[in-house]
Design a protein around this motif. Structure first.
Motif, mmCIF file in Angstrom:
data_model
loop_
_atom_site.group_PDB
_atom_site.id
_atom_site.type_symbol
_atom_site.label_atom_id
_atom_site.label_comp_id
_atom_site.label_asym_id
_atom_site.label_seq_id
_atom_site.Cartn_x
_atom_site.Cartn_y
_atom_site.Cartn_z
ATOM 1 N N MET A 178 3.676 3.201 -0.560
ATOM 2 C CA MET A 178 2.567 3.884 0.278
ATOM 3 C C MET A 178 1.550 2.837 0.900
ATOM 4 O O MET A 178 0.896 3.206 1.968
ATOM 5 C CB MET A 178 1.577 4.958 -0.571
ATOM 6 C CG MET A 178 2.501 6.312 -0.992
ATOM 7 S SD MET A 178 2.794 7.259 0.316
ATOM 8 C CE MET A 178 1.146 7.848 0.689
ATOM 9 N N TRP A 179 1.477 1.490 0.172
ATOM 10 C CA TRP A 179 0.781 0.678 0.649
ATOM 11 C C TRP A 179 1.147 -0.771 0.961
ATOM 12 O O TRP A 179 1.920 -1.241 0.364
ATOM 13 C CB TRP A 179 -0.399 0.260 -0.364
ATOM 14 C CG TRP A 179 -1.255 1.572 -0.643
ATOM 15 C CD1 TRP A 179 -1.032 2.599 -1.400
ATOM 16 C CD2 TRP A 179 -2.586 1.950 -0.419
ATOM 17 N NE1 TRP A 179 -2.000 3.325 -1.517
ATOM 18 C CE2 TRP A 179 -2.869 2.969 -0.943
ATOM 19 C CE3 TRP A 179 -3.647 1.264 0.335
ATOM 20 C CZ2 TRP A 179 -4.208 3.687 -0.760
ATOM 21 C CZ3 TRP A 179 -4.745 1.766 0.427
ATOM 22 C CH2 TRP A 179 -5.594 2.840 0.051
ATOM 23 N N PRO A 180 1.099 -1.247 2.438
ATOM 24 C CA PRO A 180 1.877 -2.171 2.676
ATOM 25 C C PRO A 180 0.942 -3.500 2.529
ATOM 26 O O PRO A 180 0.409 -4.154 3.486
ATOM 27 C CB PRO A 180 1.829 -2.236 4.222
ATOM 28 C CG PRO A 180 0.578 -1.560 4.628
ATOM 29 C CD PRO A 180 0.260 -0.459 3.443
ATOM 30 N N GLY A 181 0.873 -3.977 1.140
ATOM 31 C CA GLY A 181 0.262 -4.860 0.693
ATOM 32 C C GLY A 181 0.753 -6.362 1.101
ATOM 33 O O GLY A 181 2.001 -6.538 1.129
ATOM 34 N N VAL A 182 -0.256 -7.453 1.167
ATOM 35 C CA VAL A 182 0.323 -8.751 1.065
ATOM 36 C C VAL A 182 -0.040 -9.479 -0.283
ATOM 37 O O VAL A 182 -1.131 -9.690 -0.476
ATOM 38 C CB VAL A 182 -0.730 -9.278 2.236
ATOM 39 C CG1 VAL A 182 -0.161 -10.911 2.431
ATOM 40 C CG2 VAL A 182 -0.424 -8.875 3.767
ATOM 41 N N PRO A 183 1.078 -9.923 -0.885
ATOM 42 C CA PRO A 183 1.094 -10.554 -2.145
ATOM 43 C C PRO A 183 0.593 -11.858 -1.987
ATOM 44 O O PRO A 183 0.838 -12.768 -1.041
ATOM 45 C CB PRO A 183 2.237 -10.445 -2.728
ATOM 46 C CG PRO A 183 3.340 -10.018 -1.529
ATOM 47 C CD PRO A 183 2.396 -9.532 -0.408
ATOM 48 N N ILE A 184 -0.388 -12.095 -3.126
ATOM 49 C CA ILE A 184 -0.867 -13.714 -2.887
ATOM 50 C C ILE A 184 -0.197 -14.488 -4.498
ATOM 51 O O ILE A 184 -0.892 -14.342 -5.472
ATOM 52 C CB ILE A 184 -2.491 -13.878 -3.026
ATOM 53 C CG1 ILE A 184 -3.008 -13.120 -1.934
ATOM 54 C CG2 ILE A 184 -2.828 -15.550 -3.022
ATOM 55 C CD1 ILE A 184 -4.576 -13.195 -1.640
ATOM 56 N N ALA A 185 1.105 -14.900 -4.118
ATOM 57 C CA ALA A 185 1.380 -15.894 -5.305
ATOM 58 C C ALA A 185 0.705 -17.167 -5.540
ATOM 59 O O ALA A 185 0.231 -17.599 -4.817
ATOM 60 C CB ALA A 185 2.950 -16.322 -4.978
ATOM 61 N N THR A 186 0.412 -17.241 -7.071
ATOM 62 C CA THR A 186 -0.537 -18.335 -7.436
ATOM 63 C C THR A 186 0.045 -19.011 -8.676
ATOM 64 O O THR A 186 0.707 -18.616 -9.292
ATOM 65 C CB THR A 186 -1.861 -17.779 -7.831
ATOM 66 O OG1 THR A 186 -1.774 -16.761 -8.849
ATOM 67 C CG2 THR A 186 -2.661 -17.140 -6.537
ATOM 68 N N ASN A 187 -0.436 -20.267 -8.807
ATOM 69 C CA ASN A 187 0.049 -21.022 -9.854
ATOM 70 C C ASN A 187 -1.481 -21.172 -10.578
ATOM 71 O O ASN A 187 -2.483 -21.232 -10.096
ATOM 72 C CB ASN A 187 0.527 -22.221 -9.581
ATOM 73 C CG ASN A 187 1.922 -22.127 -9.003
ATOM 74 O OD1 ASN A 187 2.508 -21.398 -9.897
ATOM 75 N ND2 ASN A 187 2.266 -22.815 -8.122
ATOM 76 N N PRO A 188 -1.764 -21.618 -11.908
ATOM 77 C CA PRO A 188 -2.797 -21.790 -12.598
ATOM 78 C C PRO A 188 -3.439 -23.076 -11.696
ATOM 79 O O PRO A 188 -2.980 -23.880 -11.736
ATOM 80 C CB PRO A 188 -2.294 -22.195 -14.079
ATOM 81 C CG PRO A 188 -1.331 -21.425 -14.241
ATOM 82 C CD PRO A 188 -0.536 -21.296 -12.889
ATOM 83 N N GLY A 189 -4.685 -22.808 -11.875
ATOM 84 C CA GLY A 189 -5.582 -23.701 -10.770
ATOM 85 C C GLY A 189 -5.753 -23.168 -9.641
ATOM 86 O O GLY A 189 -6.758 -23.830 -9.033
#
Length: 281
Positions: A178-189
């Motif tokens: 229901m929600w077209p989100g934009v994911p933000i992949a991250t690494n520690p730091g």
């Protein structure tokens, strides 16, 4: 390493932030800082909660463990708030800021789409770093760029009202569809900064640790003062369970001289409240 050296021109990030409602500083925290913060978060959570051994099977959209990280047991957390990220918040908001104290969190499941605040009298930025690598499959933070202001944000409020998140068990697949989100992949730091009015979520993830702090623009009128006061105290109003003596919400150093300049303003702003351990004049 300063934000300017890490990211080039801070003005570019400020413009990106104002337009889209978020920005990401890759590798802002050094490996030693990540490891030190990880130890502080883990120790604080273990000291205050009986943590589970296994992930939950079904998401609720609400389950997690929280603890403030502003006392003597969490010196790195305190240092990051005042020395590293506060100048970044000033750069993004373009005004003096008041910090909402840092906390360590173990999120156990998904978080449905929401805003941290719908109060238009509040101007604030939240900064978060995750202590393990996250992709969309692991519950990385998702955002809807530009949803922090204007008619888009208002339309999403009505959309959420028409399509509320399921309770008491959270339907992750329906929320994702229901929600077209934009994911933000991250690494520690990596550090993500986002406007507190930005619509965001975490879908499909399980146990993941986060350290976060927020900064509110110093208010200039009565409505703004009320909004900032409510925002700074909202963690206490929820009633989280933890040892407030060993892990105080407000840094005890803010209660008496010598103290940071923002603490005087916070003491003035919070003087009418009865928040335990709040900065006082």
């Amino acid at each position: 390493m300063s934000i300017e050296r890490q990211n080039g021109q801070i003005g570019h990030n400020a413009d990106f932030f104002a337009t889209h409602g978020f920005c990401v500083w890759r590798g802002l925290l050094a490996a030693a800082e990540v490891e030190g913060l990880r130890r502080e978060v883990d120790d604080a959570l273990a000291a205050n909660h009986a943590l589970p051994d296994a992930p939950i099977a079904r998401a609720t959209g609400t389950e997690g463990y929280y603890v403030p990280m502003m006392g003597d047991r969490t010196p790195l957390s305190r240092k990051l708030l005042t020395e590293r990220l506060l100048p970044a918040a000033v750069g993004l908001l373009g005004t003096p800021v008041l910090p909402k104290p840092a906390k360590g969190i173990l999120y156990r499941d998904s978080s449905p789409w929401h805003q941290d605040s719908a109060d238009t009298s509040l101007t604030a930025v939240k900064m978060v770093t995750y202590l393990e690598p996250l992709t969309v499959a692991d519950g990385a933070l998702q955002v809807l760029p530009g949803s922090h202001r204007g008619s888009y944000g208002q339309a999403l409020t009505e959309y959420r009202r028409r399509w509320p998140a399921a309770e008491p068990l959270f339907d992750e697949r329906a929320e994702a569809a229901m929600w077209p989100g934009v994911p933000i992949a991250t690494n520690p730091g990596d550090v993500i900064a986002f406007d507190v009015h930005l619509w965001h979520a975490s879908i499909g993830g399980r146990d993941r640790r986060q350290w976060s702090v927020s900064y509110a623009a110093d208010p200039v009128d009565d409505d703004g003062e009320a909004a900032v006061r409510d925002y700074l105290l909202s963690f206490l109003d929820v009633g989280h369970s933890y040892d407030p003596v060993a892990y105080p919400y407000f840094d005890p150093a803010w209660a008496q001289p010598p103290r940071p300049a923002f603490a005087d303003r916070m003491a003035e702003l919070l003087s009418s409240s009865q928040a335990p351990g709040r900065p006082t004049t």
